[in-house]
Every structure is written in C-alpha cells, then in structure tokens.
Design a protein around this motif. Sequence first.
Motif: not given
Length: 190
Positions: A143-147
């Motif tokens: 995952f990362d910061g978001g979409a």
Amino acid sequence: MIKGLCLSASAAIVMATSLCAQSTRISEDRDAFSFSLNGTSVRIERSGPACPPACLQPMLAAPGVSTIGELEILDFLDLFVSAGQGLLVDARLPDAYGAETIPGAVNVPAATLRPGNQYRDDLLNALGVRNGDFSGAYDLVIFDGGADAPDAAEAVRDLVGAGYPATKLKYYRGGLTAWTTAGLSTVRSQ
C-alpha cells in the motif's frame, strides 16, 4: 520601485491562487470525463494534487494481483503476518512511513524495487527469494498513501516484472487515506 515590487508580488499571488484553483488531470491519460445522461452532457473533473505524480490509480495494479480492502488486510495480518509468512509493505518514502502507517507495516519504498536499483536482489533476498527461486517468498500486501499515489502500483508491477508470483502479491489501492477515513488505528514508526 517598492510599489512595483508589491504589485508584482500581488500579481504573483493572484496567479498562484488561480493556478491552485484549476482542475488537474484525473489520470495520466485522462484530463476529464464527459458523458451524456438523459440528453444532458455531464463533465467530471478533478481538483487536488497535480497529476502526475498524484494520478488516480487503476484498481488492477498488475494482471493476477488481487486488490483488497481493509477487512482483507486485517485477515492478512492475522493469518500471514502473525505467522511470519507475510509482510504488510508501506511503499512510501521513509519520512511518510515514520509519521504514520498501518500497524504491522514494514517500509519498502517503491523506488528500491525498481529494476535499476543495484540493491534490488538483496531486497528480494530479504523478501524470501533465493537465487531467483520465488517458492519461499513472503506473501505481500502493498500500500501507499491512497488512490492517487503511484508508489504501491509501481512496486507491484516492478515485483511482478522481477518474477515475483502475482499470487503472492495483494494491492491495497485505498492506502493510508482509506485506512484513516475508515477510522482504523495508525502508528508512528521509527
């Protein structure tokens, strides 16, 4: 002369403000989206961080890699991470990871997984890959910061390109933004 500088500074502020208020691209290949609804033209635009780099990411990061949500992450932490068979990978830069992350996550910045990184084989070894044999590789949720952050999707594609089995990878597209929006716990990491 000072008056001229003040006017120039004011003009710069007005220009910067109007630039900030402008819409940004939705994705690298789409400025906006228009469609017809009951004979009326409807346009969808996006405002926010500049794209690129903050472009909306597709739900599918790479063929064969599942995209999951928050409940699946909880199951993954329980079934794989707790058993030492999997890693929850935060693909953001160390400063962002250190400020806030999902409990149980480890930091593997996306850039470290790129083909040109001279230490990528060492990193793959740390992920359980032995001399190109991926049978003992950890299952990973990335995952990362978001979409609208590209790091996790890029990390997934780089791992698949290195030979990592898609069946051992999961992509959490919602990232930290979706996690915190759902009201789930976060931690600061060292």
